[in-house]
Design a protein around this motif. Structure first.
Motif, PDB file in Angstrom:
ATOM      1  N   ALA A  22       0.814  -1.212   0.000  1.00 19.75           N
ATOM      2  CA  ALA A  22       0.000   0.000   0.000  1.00 19.75           C
ATOM      3  C   ALA A  22       0.844   1.256   0.000  1.00 19.75           C
ATOM      4  N   GLY A  23       2.049   1.186   0.555  1.00 17.28           N
ATOM      5  CA  GLY A  23       2.904   2.355   0.628  1.00 17.28           C
ATOM      6  C   GLY A  23       3.798   2.541  -0.584  1.00 17.28           C
ATOM      7  N   CYS A  24       3.738   1.620  -1.535  1.00 13.87           N
ATOM      8  CA  CYS A  24       4.619   1.695  -2.690  1.00 13.87           C
ATOM      9  C   CYS A  24       4.211   2.832  -3.612  1.00 13.87           C
ATOM     10  N   LYS A  25       5.208   3.517  -4.129  1.00 17.77           N
ATOM     11  CA  LYS A  25       4.981   4.568  -5.115  1.00 17.77           C
ATOM     12  C   LYS A  25       5.775   4.198  -6.358  1.00 17.77           C
ATOM     13  N   GLN A  26       5.350   4.758  -7.464  1.00 13.42           N
ATOM     14  CA  GLN A  26       6.062   4.490  -8.707  1.00 13.42           C
ATOM     15  C   GLN A  26       7.318   5.347  -8.810  1.00 13.42           C
ATOM     16  N   HIS A  27       7.316   6.544  -8.294  1.00 10.20           N
ATOM     17  CA  HIS A  27       8.450   7.470  -8.236  1.00 10.20           C
ATOM     18  C   HIS A  27       8.806   8.157  -9.552  1.00 10.20           C
ATOM     19  N   VAL A  28       8.609   7.533 -10.708  1.00  6.60           N
ATOM     20  CA  VAL A  28       8.857   8.166 -12.005  1.00  6.60           C
ATOM     21  C   VAL A  28       7.708   7.824 -12.950  1.00  6.60           C
ATOM     22  N   LYS A  29       7.516   8.686 -13.954  1.00  9.18           N
ATOM     23  CA  LYS A  29       6.518   8.387 -14.981  1.00  9.18           C
ATOM     24  C   LYS A  29       7.095   7.347 -15.931  1.00  9.18           C
ATOM     25  N   LEU A 132      18.476   6.090  -9.851  1.00  6.68           N
ATOM     26  CA  LEU A 132      17.657   5.821 -11.033  1.00  6.68           C
ATOM     27  C   LEU A 132      18.603   5.306 -12.109  1.00  6.68           C
ATOM     28  N   THR A 133      18.243   4.216 -12.738  1.00  7.12           N
ATOM     29  CA  THR A 133      19.119   3.617 -13.735  1.00  7.12           C
ATOM     30  C   THR A 133      18.381   3.421 -15.051  1.00  7.12           C
ATOM     31  N   ALA A 134      19.137   3.450 -16.123  1.00  5.20           N
ATOM     32  CA  ALA A 134      18.630   3.101 -17.449  1.00  5.20           C
ATOM     33  C   ALA A 134      19.779   2.443 -18.186  1.00  5.20           C
ATOM     34  N   GLY A 135      19.536   1.266 -18.719  1.00 11.52           N
ATOM     35  CA  GLY A 135      20.630   0.570 -19.381  1.00 11.52           C
ATOM     36  C   GLY A 135      20.156  -0.370 -20.464  1.00 11.52           C
ATOM     37  N   GLY A 136      21.113  -0.718 -21.318  1.00 13.95           N
ATOM     38  CA  GLY A 136      20.857  -1.639 -22.417  1.00 13.95           C
ATOM     39  C   GLY A 136      21.927  -1.455 -23.484  1.00 13.95           C
ATOM     40  N   LYS A 156       9.916  11.588  -8.117  1.00 13.29           N
ATOM     41  CA  LYS A 156       9.388  12.090  -6.852  1.00 13.29           C
ATOM     42  C   LYS A 156       9.735  11.083  -5.771  1.00 13.29           C
ATOM     43  N   PRO A 157      10.512  11.497  -4.768  1.00 12.62           N
ATOM     44  CA  PRO A 157      10.886  10.540  -3.707  1.00 12.62           C
ATOM     45  C   PRO A 157       9.680  10.059  -2.908  1.00 12.62           C
TER      46      PRO A 157
END
Length: 157
Positions: A22-29, A132-136, A156-157
């Motif tokens: 219930a407390g989980c947030k997505q943090h990024v779009k 925050l990571t992005a890879g490939g 958003k933290p």
């Protein structure tokens, strides 16, 4: 010997799991061309993947030892390569849409099946370091760089 769990233990376990979720947030779009992973994997609070296998993720770690953004950027850039055989390429300052300052770090690695690229966005918020990571594959990551920047800016933290 047969082990059984009491109904109270089962109920408490289920309630704890529900409370944690219930407390989980997505943090990024999630970028338009990416699909959000329902089970982001160990250590990740969010992950999404594109058809060409670029993965965006969000992790939270304790700010221990307590350091500011400059300290943690230096640690990641110079002393803590995120994955073996990745080399530091560049860094720049970034900000979220709400004005939270961060660092954008780029690493690359040459593997048997081509060049790979890893982008890390670091944000320090009180007791936490947000990674925050992005890879490939390098060309795929470069083709999504605008999406990655937008996702990091939406943080958003």
């Amino acid at each position: 010997m047969k082990r059984t769990m009491s109904k109270a233990t089962i109920a408490a376990t289920l309630l704890a799991a529900l409370a944690a979720g219930a407390g989980c947030k997505q943090h990024v779009k999630t970028p338009a061309e990416f699909a959000k992973m329902e089970n982001p994997g160990y250590g990740f609070e969010f992950r999404a993947i594109s058809p060409d296998e670029v993965v965006i993720g969000v992790q939270r770690k304790p700010n221990e030892p307590k350091g500011d953004l400059e300290f943690w950027t230096s640690v990641w850039k110079d002393k803590y390569p995120p994955i073996k055989d990745y080399q530091f390429v560049e860094t720049k300052d970034i900000k979220t849409a709400k004005g939270l300052p961060g660092s954008w770090l780029v690493f690359s690695s040459e593997e048997e099946d081509g060049m790979f690229r890893l982008v890390i966005g670091l944000f320090v918020v009180k007791k936490n370091i947000w990674i925050l990571t992005a890879g490939g594959k390098e060309e795929a990551v470069k083709s999504h760089e605008g999406d990655i920047e937008a996702a990091f800016e939406s943080f958003k933290p």
